[in-house]
Design a protein around this motif. Structure first.
Motif, PDB file in Angstrom:
ATOM      1  N   GLU A 127     -67.202 -48.722 -24.572  1.00  0.00           N
ATOM      2  CA  GLU A 127     -66.944 -47.690 -25.585  1.00  0.00           C
ATOM      3  C   GLU A 127     -65.591 -47.846 -26.270  1.00  0.00           C
ATOM      4  O   GLU A 127     -65.067 -46.892 -26.837  1.00  0.00           O
ATOM      5  CB  GLU A 127     -67.053 -46.317 -24.922  1.00  0.00           C
ATOM      6  N   GLY A 128     -65.011 -49.063 -26.181  1.00  0.00           N
ATOM      7  CA  GLY A 128     -63.693 -49.251 -26.782  1.00  0.00           C
ATOM      8  C   GLY A 128     -62.625 -48.599 -25.931  1.00  0.00           C
ATOM      9  O   GLY A 128     -62.879 -48.187 -24.794  1.00  0.00           O
ATOM     10  N   HIS A 129     -61.441 -48.481 -26.493  1.00  0.00           N
ATOM     11  CA  HIS A 129     -60.336 -47.897 -25.730  1.00  0.00           C
ATOM     12  C   HIS A 129     -60.592 -46.411 -25.495  1.00  0.00           C
ATOM     13  O   HIS A 129     -61.138 -45.726 -26.356  1.00  0.00           O
ATOM     14  CB  HIS A 129     -59.021 -48.024 -26.485  1.00  0.00           C
ATOM     15  N   HIS A 167     -63.565 -48.676 -36.521  1.00  0.00           N
ATOM     16  CA  HIS A 167     -64.703 -48.624 -35.604  1.00  0.00           C
ATOM     17  C   HIS A 167     -65.231 -47.183 -35.565  1.00  0.00           C
ATOM     18  O   HIS A 167     -64.442 -46.247 -35.387  1.00  0.00           O
ATOM     19  CB  HIS A 167     -64.277 -49.044 -34.198  1.00  0.00           C
ATOM     20  N   PHE A 170     -53.958 -43.214 -33.116  1.00  0.00           N
ATOM     21  CA  PHE A 170     -54.428 -42.464 -34.277  1.00  0.00           C
ATOM     22  C   PHE A 170     -53.449 -41.376 -34.711  1.00  0.00           C
ATOM     23  O   PHE A 170     -53.485 -40.925 -35.862  1.00  0.00           O
ATOM     24  CB  PHE A 170     -55.847 -41.935 -34.032  1.00  0.00           C
ATOM     25  N   MET A 188     -56.119 -43.927 -27.503  1.00  0.00           N
ATOM     26  CA  MET A 188     -56.308 -43.867 -28.964  1.00  0.00           C
ATOM     27  C   MET A 188     -55.568 -42.654 -29.548  1.00  0.00           C
ATOM     28  O   MET A 188     -55.273 -42.605 -30.740  1.00  0.00           O
ATOM     29  CB  MET A 188     -57.802 -43.787 -29.317  1.00  0.00           C
ATOM     30  N   GLU A 234     -63.329 -41.455 -31.102  1.00  0.00           N
ATOM     31  CA  GLU A 234     -61.881 -41.368 -31.321  1.00  0.00           C
ATOM     32  C   GLU A 234     -61.576 -41.446 -32.819  1.00  0.00           C
ATOM     33  O   GLU A 234     -60.739 -40.701 -33.338  1.00  0.00           O
ATOM     34  CB  GLU A 234     -61.166 -42.493 -30.562  1.00  0.00           C
ATOM     35  N   THR A 235     -62.275 -42.349 -33.502  1.00  0.00           N
ATOM     36  CA  THR A 235     -62.099 -42.439 -34.956  1.00  0.00           C
ATOM     37  C   THR A 235     -62.555 -41.141 -35.614  1.00  0.00           C
ATOM     38  O   THR A 235     -61.936 -40.669 -36.576  1.00  0.00           O
ATOM     39  CB  THR A 235     -62.900 -43.643 -35.512  1.00  0.00           C
ATOM     40  N   THR A 276     -66.312 -44.625 -33.790  1.00  0.00           N
ATOM     41  CA  THR A 276     -66.323 -44.149 -32.401  1.00  0.00           C
ATOM     42  C   THR A 276     -65.926 -42.674 -32.393  1.00  0.00           C
ATOM     43  O   THR A 276     -65.439 -42.149 -33.404  1.00  0.00           O
ATOM     44  CB  THR A 276     -65.277 -44.919 -31.572  1.00  0.00           C
TER      45      THR A 276
END
Ligand code: ADE
Length: 419
Positions: free
Chosen positions: A345-347, A51, A356, A352, A55-56, A53
């Protein structure tokens, strides 16, 4: 540099989001510091489908800092944050192929572009990149050292590939690390799913009947949070052990057929198909709200609902009203796709951080063990879980006890019993 993003000039707000996320990912920051010095991924090409985002972005920046050449595509067309994609390209020099709302053809074209760099390691969330590589580019798949998988659904796919004897390289099931599923799946999905529902509907959870389909770690987290907000929570399950746990955790448990008659909110988190089917929808109350927080948009029979409806109308962002022949209104959130990522906005980065960090460690594990690993699905060793949990506790300034020598001996001996 090659990339495909919506608009590079969106980068300013994307950069701020990435910085905010990175500020709340202290474990990953520690790993990044280490990788920046040691450059363990120097010369490695890494292809990721995650995803897109903030965080990614923090993970991609970490892999680049470790010396890797990284290409990223989106693992869901609705979770892509276009400003984050723009910033990754413009501010961090990372090649991204993702535009919010991409069609299925564009989605796979993005994956194709990622695979152009002939990655030695793949990172996946849901398994689409890896499955594409296996079916369309088998020669290339045979050259890959290993891959990682972020989510339950992807791990299920890869275990099926292993069982069928078609898996061409080892996969690290990051999802199955304790510091992943106990936190990301439970607290991450719990909070972000409620967040997605609230942003879409602005309705009150308190006093509602909130049906959670599936009592895996995601379902548990969601049921717990819905209960905390004052809902009467109903759980549906197919696994008797999980169903019994849900009962003893204090939830009502019943088949979907019965839950359908009473629910106000329905959320699927099972990983399976048609968990909410037309036969259930027919039984629902006027105004029922349906959402999915499982990886793929197959858990609610959306195609059937579309056919059954006499009219379909957008009533709010991420809320579609389906009017049925008898006049009943059913509201579907985020088109039945991941509601937490499409409508929120996802986690949060705070959780994360651990997921991650596991990804960053998994890539190193693949590199270091590539000559030993077979074409199987693996989990990371316990010591990585302990390292990540310790770093997280440290970042929270929480100290814990240490075993004494006497206690260590006791735990590894058998002589001492009843006194
Ligand atoms: N999956 C769930 N939440 C996520 C996030 N914030 N970033 C990337 N993947 C996610």
């Amino acid at each position: 540099m090659k990339y495909r993003v919506k608009d590079l000039s969106l980068n300013e707000s994307g950069k701020k989001k990435i910085e905010w996320a990175m500020d709340h990912m202290p474990v990953l920051a520690k790993i990044r510091e280490e990788y920046e010095k040691e450059k363990p991924f120097e010369g490695m090409n890494i292809g990721a489908c995650l995803h897109v985002t903030p965080e990614t972005a923090a993970l991609m920046i970490t892999l680049k800092a470790a010396g890797a050449h990284v290409r990223l595509s989106a693992s869901n067309p609705l979770s892509t944050k276009d400003d984050v994609a723009a910033s990754l390209v413009k501010d961090y020099g990372i090649e991204v192929f993702a535009v919010h709302g991409d069609s299925a053809d564009e989605y796979y074209e993005n994956i194709k572009n990622v695979l152009e760099i002939e990655p030695v390691v793949t990172l996946d969330d849901g398994g689409d990149l890896t499955a594409y590589l296996h079916s369309k580019l088998p020669e290339l798949a045979r050259k890959v050292w290993g891959g990682t998988e972020e989510t339950t659904t992807g791990v299920i796919r890869f275990r099926a590939m292993e069982k069928d004897g078609v898996l061409q390289y080892p996969i690290i099931a990051v999802n199955d690390s304790k510091t992943k599923y106990l936190f990301d799946n439970r607290y991450g999905t719990g909070q972000s799913t409620i967040d997605g529902i609230l942003r879409a509907t602005n309705l009150l959870i308190a006093g509602s009947i909130f049906v959670v389909a599936g009592y895996g770690w995601c379902g548990r987290g969601l049921a717990m949070r819905a209960k905390g907000m004052g809902a009467r929570v109903v759980v549906t399950e197919v696994d008797p052990v999980r169903a019994l746990e849900a009962v003893m955790d204090g939830f009502e448990v019943m088949p979907m057929e019965k839950a359908a008659e009473i629910g106000d909110f329905f959320v699927t988190v099972t990983g399976d198909k048609n968990v909410i089917d037309l036969s259930h929808i027919e039984k629902m109350k006027d105004g029922a709200i349906l959402a999915n927080s499982g990886h793929f948009d197959v858990e609610i029979n959306v195609a059937g609902l579309r056919k059954m409806a006499v009219s379909i109308e957008d009533v709010r962002p991420n809320v579609k009203k389906y009017t049925l022949p008898d006049g009943k209104r059913i509201y579907l959130l985020a088109e039945g796709r991941l509601v937490n990522l499409a409508s929120a906005e996802g986690h949060p980065p705070t959780v994360m951080d651990m997921s991650f960090s596991n990804q960053a460690r998994a890539v190193k594990y693949i590199k270091e063990n590539r000559n030993r690993l077979e074409k199987k699905v693996y989990t990371l060793p316990d010591e990585i879980d302990r390292e990540i949990a310790s770093l997280k506790l440290h970042s929270m300034e929480i100290e814990i006890d240490k075993l004494t020598e006497e206690q260590k001996y006791y735990l590894t001996s058998w002589e001492e019993g009843t006194h």
